[in-house]
Each structure stands twice: as structure tokens, then as C-alpha cells.
Scaffold this active site. Structure first.
Site, PDB file in Angstrom:
ATOM      1  N   GLY A  83      -4.937   1.207  10.473  1.00  0.00           N
ATOM      2  CA  GLY A  83      -4.502   0.350  11.584  1.00  0.00           C
ATOM      3  C   GLY A  83      -5.230  -0.972  11.501  1.00  0.00           C
ATOM      4  O   GLY A  83      -6.259  -1.167  12.129  1.00  0.00           O
ATOM      5  N   ILE A 137       2.580   2.225   7.186  1.00  0.00           N
ATOM      6  CA  ILE A 137       1.977   3.425   7.745  1.00  0.00           C
ATOM      7  C   ILE A 137       1.395   3.114   9.126  1.00  0.00           C
ATOM      8  O   ILE A 137       1.297   3.975   9.990  1.00  0.00           O
ATOM      9  CB  ILE A 137       0.927   3.997   6.767  1.00  0.00           C
ATOM     10  CG1 ILE A 137       0.659   5.479   7.039  1.00  0.00           C
ATOM     11  CG2 ILE A 137      -0.348   3.197   6.812  1.00  0.00           C
ATOM     12  CD1 ILE A 137      -0.085   6.180   5.919  1.00  0.00           C
ATOM     13  N   ASP A 138       1.034   1.831   9.345  1.00  0.00           N
ATOM     14  CA  ASP A 138       0.434   1.420  10.620  1.00  0.00           C
ATOM     15  C   ASP A 138       1.443   1.341  11.764  1.00  0.00           C
ATOM     16  O   ASP A 138       1.054   1.144  12.909  1.00  0.00           O
ATOM     17  CB  ASP A 138      -0.223   0.036  10.484  1.00  0.00           C
ATOM     18  CG  ASP A 138      -1.415   0.052   9.545  1.00  0.00           C
ATOM     19  OD1 ASP A 138      -1.830   1.152   9.143  1.00  0.00           O
ATOM     20  OD2 ASP A 138      -1.926  -1.031   9.224  1.00  0.00           O
ATOM     21  N   GLY A 165       4.565  -8.140   4.156  1.00  0.00           N
ATOM     22  CA  GLY A 165       4.486  -9.061   3.016  1.00  0.00           C
ATOM     23  C   GLY A 165       5.675  -8.881   2.090  1.00  0.00           C
ATOM     24  O   GLY A 165       6.313  -9.853   1.668  1.00  0.00           O
ATOM     25  N   THR A 166       5.986  -7.638   1.803  1.00  0.00           N
ATOM     26  CA  THR A 166       7.107  -7.315   0.918  1.00  0.00           C
ATOM     27  C   THR A 166       8.426  -7.836   1.485  1.00  0.00           C
ATOM     28  O   THR A 166       9.255  -8.374   0.754  1.00  0.00           O
ATOM     29  CB  THR A 166       7.209  -5.790   0.740  1.00  0.00           C
ATOM     30  OG1 THR A 166       5.948  -5.308   0.278  1.00  0.00           O
ATOM     31  CG2 THR A 166       8.282  -5.418  -0.254  1.00  0.00           C
ATOM     32  N   GLY A 209       0.811  -1.217   0.000  1.00  0.00           N
ATOM     33  CA  GLY A 209       0.000   0.000   0.000  1.00  0.00           C
ATOM     34  C   GLY A 209       0.843   1.265   0.000  1.00  0.00           C
ATOM     35  O   GLY A 209       2.030   1.234   0.284  1.00  0.00           O
TER      36      GLY A 209
HETATM   37  P1  ATP Z   1       1.194  -3.173   3.476  1.00  0.00           P
HETATM   38  O1  ATP Z   1       0.489  -4.324   4.120  1.00  0.00           O
HETATM   39  O2  ATP Z   1       1.782  -2.217   4.446  1.00  0.00           O
HETATM   40  O3  ATP Z   1       0.412  -2.507   2.409  1.00  0.00           O
HETATM   41  P2  ATP Z   1       2.818  -5.270   2.424  1.00  0.00           P
HETATM   42  O4  ATP Z   1       4.211  -5.305   1.893  1.00  0.00           O
HETATM   43  O5  ATP Z   1       2.557  -6.141   3.605  1.00  0.00           O
HETATM   44  O6  ATP Z   1       2.491  -3.762   2.710  1.00  0.00           O
HETATM   45  P3  ATP Z   1       1.329  -6.977   0.681  1.00  0.00           P
HETATM   46  O7  ATP Z   1       0.376  -6.625  -0.405  1.00  0.00           O
HETATM   47  O8  ATP Z   1       0.889  -7.894   1.740  1.00  0.00           O
HETATM   48  O9  ATP Z   1       1.805  -5.600   1.262  1.00  0.00           O
HETATM   49  O10 ATP Z   1       2.648  -7.618   0.026  1.00  0.00           O
HETATM   50  C1  ATP Z   1       3.415  -6.922  -0.946  1.00  0.00           C
HETATM   51  C2  ATP Z   1       4.060  -7.876  -1.895  1.00  0.00           C
HETATM   52  O11 ATP Z   1       4.753  -8.913  -1.204  1.00  0.00           O
HETATM   53  C3  ATP Z   1       3.063  -8.546  -2.813  1.00  0.00           C
HETATM   54  O12 ATP Z   1       3.534  -8.430  -4.132  1.00  0.00           O
HETATM   55  C4  ATP Z   1       3.006  -9.985  -2.329  1.00  0.00           C
HETATM   56  O13 ATP Z   1       2.811 -10.895  -3.381  1.00  0.00           O
HETATM   57  C5  ATP Z   1       4.346 -10.192  -1.679  1.00  0.00           C
HETATM   58  N1  ATP Z   1       4.247 -11.112  -0.539  1.00  0.00           N
HETATM   59  C6  ATP Z   1       3.388 -11.033   0.499  1.00  0.00           C
HETATM   60  N2  ATP Z   1       3.568 -12.049   1.377  1.00  0.00           N
HETATM   61  C7  ATP Z   1       4.570 -12.809   0.873  1.00  0.00           C
HETATM   62  C8  ATP Z   1       5.229 -14.015   1.299  1.00  0.00           C
HETATM   63  N3  ATP Z   1       4.896 -14.647   2.434  1.00  0.00           N
HETATM   64  N4  ATP Z   1       6.215 -14.496   0.507  1.00  0.00           N
HETATM   65  C9  ATP Z   1       6.559 -13.875  -0.632  1.00  0.00           C
HETATM   66  N5  ATP Z   1       5.973 -12.749  -1.079  1.00  0.00           N
HETATM   67  C10 ATP Z   1       5.002 -12.209  -0.351  1.00  0.00           C
HETATM   68 MG    MG Z   2       1.054  -6.006   5.111  1.00  0.00          MG
END
Ligand code: ATP
Ligand code: MG
Length: 490
Positions: A267, A222-223, A194-195, A104
Site C-alpha cells: 500500500g 495489488i494496492d 504507470g503501465t 510489479g
Molecule cells: P505498479 O506500480 O502497480 O507496480 P505500474 O504499471 O504503475 O505498476 P511502473 O513501474 O510505474 O508500474 O510502470 C510500468 C511501465 O510503464 C514501465 O515500463 C514504465 O516505463 C511505464 N510508464 C510509467 N509511467 C509512464 C508514463 N507516464 N508514460 C509512459 N510510460 C510510463
Molecule cells: Mg504504479
């Protein structure tokens, strides 16, 4: 496609003197031994030459806990201190760097991009820097863009990310194929939990293939829910911008009889923005966060408190974090655990709209104390808050973060997340920050400060009330089944 979970991944542990434990990060020489180290070009840069002890020693570490019990002093846990090393792994002209943003939006993304580019360019003389467009999937589905100080010069004044972002699309082997094909040897990955998990998967695949590739993570949330680091970039800006929504809610509420201003803030799992926005504003009467389950009816419940505040003040302001009350809503609306986004994150029920509806319905039912109806104004500033450029303090923070990352990468460290621990920037092994999520500790002083400011209920009866409700529901269902069976028989 999700790669396997890294939650159980152990950190590289180095034992130091006196029982000290260093949770260390990988280094390229772990699998590419015996390669030369070069003198850091900053050594010859007059701007830095004047700074005594400019370089960070390999033995410099940062303590995870600064406040410790005098009687339980022991070795403690440490992280490797970030900063420029006197000897570096990469020769500047050999570096081919790539930057990607995922997840995000968050204020400060462009500042981090800018500072990675300008830092690599001016401090290390790197000339090949690419932007991967559109998140992880951009590695294999799009062209890159060339980045240089001119291109990024004033992007920090804009919100969003010039590289664009996306969710899902993490295919480790395809991404590493693309890194290998393009000859990239430094990958800067900016994104949330996730990233960072994805970054670790890429790092591991690079190690498996024996590639000379550094993966450097820059935590974005951001959270403020990423563990270990003091604070994430964009958080300050978000709290500041949230004040404007709270102010508007207060003005609306104050100007009407029985006025309620309800503001939903970001959040998902951690209520930091709601908590800090409440502490900063002083106009908030009630702050609801995911860490504190609440209930509506009965003694000590939300309705009772709203009634009391309206009677006392004629108006009130409620701040609710988007992840608050999820269990309670599922209770009344049915579970929807199966709904997920492209990255596999659970979608949340909209607590703001749900609260609005319930408050209106409850107070519409004739209540002797309420001759006038509720005047409820609902504000959801989420996308407005996410979209603004970062404020001054976040801009400075983003600069330090980006520089920490490039110093680490140039030194050959990899599979790390850069971030401040007790106000000193560190290299933290990626699995260490993704293993657990940071939550507001409601047993901590900060939450107590908030409670003493708002005088809101603690909802401690939550468990009792919910259990009672569940029992009543089960009883009703059993009665109904009995009745249906009896009807069938007759
Ligand atoms: P936010 O939650 O703050 O928006 P985030 O990085 O957690 O940021 P996600 O959309 O969950 O956002 O993940 C971002 C990227 O990371 C996506 O392209 C997703 O495919 C990849 N990703 C998420 N979880 C995993 C994982 N366990 N292993 C590999 N890649 C992942
Ligand atoms: Mg996330």
C-alpha cells in the site's frame, strides 16, 4: 524515457438524454472511417446461442454512481458497458494479438494472460497470439513467444507472470515501430497506473500514424489504488494471504510478555490492503495507512496507545501499510525525494523497520510500568503475498476482465481500460483511470468500521504536534546560529 503526462487529457464526452454524460472510449472508426463490420462468430456458437440478449447493445451504459441523492437526481456520468458486440470490427483470421505485462507482480497475472489467449482462441477463432517478454522493453529488445491454449493451460495455478515483467524502458516510438513491423493489430497491456499511462501513449502514437491497432488496457494493482473501478484483481488474494502473516504475528505476540507483532503490508499510497486485512482479521489493535498521518510521542500518540494496550492485554498486533508515516520519517531522517526507481516512482522509506527501531528504543528507556522489555516480532510478507497464484474469486474476476478486453478489442474499441464499475464491466477511457489515484476515504463508513473495531487513536492532533515540533526545531536552529555567530565574533 517518460512520455508526456496525460493527467490533463480530457475524455471523449457524449451527451445523452436527460443530461446524461457518457465518458466514451475511442473506436478504430474514429480515424479509419467506413470500414466494414463483421458478424460476431459467437452468434453461431451453440454455447452462447441459448443466452437471450447475449450481445451488448451499443446504447448500454453503466452508471458511475448507484447511490444518489433523491433531491439531486440529474443525468449522471456513465461508462460504456463491456461485452460482446453483435457486429465486430475484426475478421478473426486477420487478428494478430500481443500481450504484455508491466510493473510489479500481482496474483492473477497468469490467469488474465490465460483467459485472453483462450478467449481469443475459442470464442473468436484467433490463431496468432504473441507474448511480449519482459514488459515494455520486450517490444524492441526481445523475441516474442507464441501463445495458444496448450501453452497457457495451467499457468493460472502459478504465481508471477510467464511473460515476465519490468519497470522503465517505455519508448513509445520504438514500441509502436515494433507493433507496426510485426503487423500486430491488438495489443493487450496488463499493468498499473504507470503501465496504463504508457498504454495511452502507445494508443495515441498508433492514432497519429493512422494504424489499424487496438490498445486495450487491463488494470493491475495489488494496492487497489486505480480509480473508478470497483476493485482490482489480486486484491482479494492479497488480503487473504495477509491473514496468515497477521495470524503469525498474533501468535508470536500472544505468547510473550509485552509481545508486539508488527506486520508491514503493501500500500504505497492507498491503505486498502491494510484496512481490509485488519477488518477481516479482528486480531489487529492498530492499523496505520498512508491516508492517516500519525505521530509517536505525546497525548493521543502511538506510544501512549501501545502502552495502554500492553497494560490491558499484555500483547498487541500492529499492521502498517508501506506508504504510512512517510512524512514523519522524512522529518526525523531527512528527505530523500530524489530516490526513484526505473519507472520514475519515488522510493519509500521503510516504515516497518523504522517503527521497530523506535518502539524498541522508546520502551528500552526505563519505564516504571514496564518491568519486562518489549518482545517485538516484525513480519514483512510483501513478496510472499505478491508471489502466490490468485484465489477462486480473483480467478473468476480475471476471466471476466480478460473477456471484457477481448470483446472490446474485437469490436474495435481502443485506448480503454476494462474493469467493473458497480459490478458491471465497462470500457473506461485510459486517461480517466490514471488522472486520479484512489485513496481510502477516511471520512467514509468503512474506515469508521475499522476504528470502531480497533479502538485505535485517530491521530487528529497530528497537525498540532508536528507544527509544534517544527517550531521547536526552527527555534533551536536559530539559537544555534546566534550562538555560532557570537562565538565567531569573540
Ligand atoms: P505498479 O506500480 O502497480 O507496480 P505500474 O504499471 O504503475 O505498476 P511502473 O513501474 O510505474 O508500474 O510502470 C510500468 C511501465 O510503464 C514501465 O515500463 C514504465 O516505463 C511505464 N510508464 C510509467 N509511467 C509512464 C508514463 N507516464 N508514460 C509512459 N510510460 C510510463
Ligand atoms: Mg504504479
Amino acid at each position: 524515457i517518460m512520455s508526456s503526462s496525460i493527467d490533463s487529457e480530457p475524455s471523449k464526452i457524449v451527451k445523452g438524454a436527460g443530461g446524461a454524460i457518457l465518458e466514451d472510449v475511442p473506436h478504430l472508426t474514429d480515424w479509419l472511417p467506413g470500414l466494414p463490420t463483421y458478424a460476431n462468430p459467437l452468434k453461431y456458437n451453440p454455447a452462447y446461442a441459448a443466452v437471450r440478449q447475449y450481445f451488448v447493445e451499443e446504447t448500454d451504459v453503466v452508471a458511475k454512481d448507484v447511490v444518489v441523492n433523491m433531491n439531486k437526481l440529474s443525468g449522471g456520468v456513465y461508462f460504456r458497458r463491456a461485452g460482446p458486440r453483435e457486429k465486430i470490427y475484426f475478421k478473426s483470421e486477420d487478428v494478430k494479438a500481443a500481450i504484455v505485462t508491466c510493473g510489479g507482480l500481482c496474483p492473477g497475472l497468469n490467469t488474465v494472460i490465460r483467459e485472453i489467449v483462450c478467449g481469443l482462441w475459442t470464442q473468436y477463432g484467433v490463431r496468432e497470439i504473441y507474448g511480449i517478454v519482459g514488459g515494455y522493453r520486450g517490444f524492441y529488445s526481445r523475441n516474442t513467444i507464441d501463445l495458444n491454449p496448450k501453452v497457457v493451460n495451467d499457468i493460472h495455478k502459478r504465481g508471477g507472470t510467464i511473460l515476465r515483467t519490468s519497470r522503465g524502458g517505455h519508448e513509445t516510438s520504438k514500441i509502436v515501430d515494433s507493433i507496426e513491423d510485426r503487423g500486430i493489430n491488438q495489443v493487450y497491456i496488463i499493468g498499473g497506473d504507470g503501465t496504463q499511462k504508457g498504454a495511452w501513449a502507445i494508443h495515441k502514437e498508433c492514432v497519429r500514424r493512422g494504424l489499424e491497432v487496438v490498445v486495450a488496457g487491463i488494470p493491475k494493482t495489488i494496492d487497489n489504488d486505480i480509480d473508478i473501478i470497483d476493485k482490482s484483481f489480486g486484491f482479494d488474494t492479497a488480503v487473504e494471504e495477509a491473514q496468515r502473516a497477521i495470524n503469525a504475528a498474533h501468535v508470536e505476540a500472544e505468547s510473550a510478555q509485552n509481545g508486539i507483532g508488527l506486520v508491514k503490508l503493501m500500500g504505497r499510497y492507498s491503505g486498502y490492503i491494510a484496512m481490509y486485512a485488519t477488518l477481516a482479521s479482528r486480531d489487529v489493535d492498530l492499523c496505520l495507512i498512508p491516508e492517516v498521518p500519525f505521530y509517536l510521542e505525546g497525548p493521543g500518540g502511538l506510544y501512549e496507545f501501545v502502552k495502554q494496550r500492553l497494560r490491558e492485554n499484555g500483547h498487541m498486533v500492529i499492521v502498517v501499510a508501506e506508504g504510512a508515516g512517510q512524512e514523519l520519517m522524512a522529518e526525523s531522517m531527512g528527505s530523500h525525494d530524489n530516490l526513484i526507481d526505473a519507472s520514475g516512482n519515488r522510493l519509500l522509506l521503510d516504515v516497518g523497520l523504522w517503527l521497530c527501531q523506535n518502539l524498541k528504543e522508546h520502551f528500552a528507556k526505563a519505564h516504571p510500568n514496564f518491568k519486562e522489555p518489549l518482545n517485538l516480532k516484525y513480519i514483512d510478507p510483501t513478496y510472499m503475498v505478491r508471489a502466490i497464484p490468485s484465489n477462486a474469486s480473483d480467478n473468476v474476476y480475471c476471466t471476466l476482465l480478460a473477456h471484457s478486453a477481448i470483446h472490446g478489442a474485437m469490436a474495435g474499441y481502443c485506448g480503454f481500460t476494462a474493469g467493473p464499475v458497480n459490478n458491471r464491466h465497462c470500457y473506461i477511457p485510459i486517461p480517466r483511470v490514471t488522472r486520479t489515484q484512489r485513496h481510502v476515504n477516511v471520512a467514509d463508513r468503512m474506515w469508521a468500521r475499522l476504528l470502531s473495531g480497533t479502538n485505535q487513536p485517530d491521530f487528529l492532533l497530528y497537525k498540532v504536534i508536528i507544527e509544534e515540533k517544527r517550531r521547536a526545531k526552527a527555534l533551536m536552529q536559530a539559537e544555534k546560529m546566534k550562538k555560532d555567530a557570537a562565538e565567531k565574533r569573540s
